[in-house]
Design a protein around this motif. Structure first.
Motif, PDB file in Angstrom:
ATOM      1  N   ARG A  38      98.225  16.640  61.959  1.00 50.30           N
ATOM      2  CA  ARG A  38      97.623  17.929  62.316  1.00 50.30           C
ATOM      3  C   ARG A  38      98.704  18.981  62.531  1.00 50.30           C
ATOM      4  N   GLU A  41      99.955  20.217  59.209  1.00 51.10           N
ATOM      5  CA  GLU A  41      99.046  21.175  58.583  1.00 51.10           C
ATOM      6  C   GLU A  41      99.096  22.532  59.273  1.00 51.10           C
ATOM      7  N   ASN A  44     102.131  24.139  58.050  1.00 51.28           N
ATOM      8  CA  ASN A  44     102.316  24.058  56.605  1.00 51.28           C
ATOM      9  C   ASN A  44     103.601  23.316  56.233  1.00 51.28           C
ATOM     10  N   LYS A 333      89.435  16.810  61.818  1.00 55.72           N
ATOM     11  CA  LYS A 333      90.854  16.409  61.807  1.00 55.72           C
ATOM     12  C   LYS A 333      91.209  15.550  63.009  1.00 55.72           C
ATOM     13  N   LEU A 345      96.062  14.375  52.667  1.00 56.97           N
ATOM     14  CA  LEU A 345      97.326  15.132  52.624  1.00 56.97           C
ATOM     15  C   LEU A 345      98.059  14.899  51.303  1.00 56.97           C
ATOM     16  N   LYS A 370      88.833  23.168  52.598  1.00 54.05           N
ATOM     17  CA  LYS A 370      89.722  23.015  53.758  1.00 54.05           C
ATOM     18  C   LYS A 370      89.527  24.119  54.791  1.00 54.05           C
TER      19      LYS A 370
END
Length: 370
Positions: A38, A41, A44, A333, A345, A370
């Motif tokens: 997490r 993400e 990034n 998530k 991923l 997403k």
């Protein structure tokens, strides 16, 4: 400024984004992996994911850099590494930046062995051929044959093995001392699963992350009825049978509490653990239709079904039905099991490669959702 304000003042540090987590077995490490994914993400970041159809980085083989998808082209440009691997510092360093933060997690070998026994009952010869965990521990050498050592790694000193060492080594003081020192050189922080919330607070402080970065729902846990009671004799036997892991645990349990006292102090720790639990409860109330994990046959959305193993009934979660899109995504998530998250991923980072097959319906059919 008060001491406390200084500690939480955001201007003092930047979130560390190059992080390697050595994922050990049966130590709450799937929950940590979810936290890492997490975080990746949110910022990034690029994750060092297992190549091709694998879900681990070559485990139980000793890690080499080409176990990472895209290593040949991406080189030393990964931010996060956290899937199962058998630690090998020189090869991990080829993948991770020089300023990477290394951490891992250990668990008391007594509950750990019982957990391993149930989870790996079908795949580990030493477990398979014994009636139950107490029988196994009455005379481990009767069931554990060094010739099968590759298949039996979960039956003895599994943490020692995950760190890259010989789990059948003689427990010699000089040797164990040298290994403990080497682990201290290689890792900036070792957390303790038995104090998971305290570990998350220490991690948050050390990495300069936010509370929401370390909020979690417990993943990959099993139903209580599959837990076998250890006899007092068995508990003592584990300390002898897994004496390398026992030494490892005692050593780093001490350094864990020392680190807390030197950095945050017990008072701040307690306050922040409370915050963590309040925030966790809020999220559970927002996300979950039951306020707890449920058995595999009660999981409505099959895409959220965790991998099942051995005699364990691995629990999962049901999300509330009418969540708005942003909340739904956040909640998904929090509860998505390890294999599904890894597969997702992988599809995001390597869109041209064949997707990793989890053998379950996809939670997100296209990445546009997403």
């Amino acid at each position: 400024k008060s001491h406390e304000e200084l500690l939480i003042s955001p201007t003092l540090c930047h979130a560390k984004t190059n992080v390697m987590f050595l994922k050990t077995h049966k130590t709450a490490s799937s929950t940590v992996l979810n936290i890492m994914f997490r975080f990746a993400e949110r910022y990034n970041l690029t994750v060092a994911l297992p190549a091709d159809q694998l879900f681990h980085l070559g485990y139980p083989r000793t890690f080499v850099a080409h176990f990472v998808e895209g290593f040949e082209t991406i080189g030393q440009n990964y931010n996060i590494m956290c899937n199962h691997l058998r630690f090998n510092p020189s090869e991990v360093k080829k993948v991770m930046a020089a300023n990477t933060f290394y951490f891992s997690i250990l668990r008391n070998p007594i509950p750990l062995l019982e957990s391993s026994y149930i989870y790996y009952k079908d795949s580990v010869p030493a477990f398979r051929s014994s009636k139950n965990v107490n029988k196994f521990l009455e005379s481990p050498t009767k069931y554990y044959h060094p010739a099968d050592y590759r298949k039996n790694i979960y039956a003895r000193n599994i943490m020692w093995f995950d760190f890259g060492y010989d789990n059948n080594a003689e427990d010699d003081t000089n040797y164990t001392q040298a290994v403990l020192e080497e682990i201290e050189q290689n890792f900036h922080l070792i957390l303790i699963a038995d104090y998971f919330d305290e570990s998350m607070i220490l991690l948050k402080h050390t990495l300069c992350w936010d509370l929401d970065d370390v909020i979690y729902f417990k993943l990959n846990s099993r139903s209580q009825d599959t837990v076998q009671m250890l006899t007092p004799e068995s508990e003592e036997q584990i300390k002898a049978w897994c004496s390398l892991d026992w030494k490892l645990y005692l050593h780093f349990n001490q350094s864990f509490w020392r680190r807390i006292e030197q950095t945050i102090g017990l008072e701040v720790l307690e306050k922040e653990v409370d915050h963590l639990r309040i925030r966790q409860k809020e999220l559970m109330e927002t996300c979950l239709s039951e306020q707890e994990a449920v058995r595999k046959d009660h999981i409505r959305n099959k895409a959220l079904l965790p991998f099942q193993s051995g005699a364990a009934n691995i629990l999962g979660y049901n999300l509330k039905q009418d969540l708005d899109n942003t909340t739904l995504r956040t909640c998904q998530k929090m509860v998505i099991p390890e294999l599904q998250y890894t597969s997702y991923l992988y599809a995001v980072q390597h869109p041209h490669k064949k997707r990793k097959d989890v053998g379950l319906p996809l939670l997100w059919t296209s990445l546009q959702e997403k």
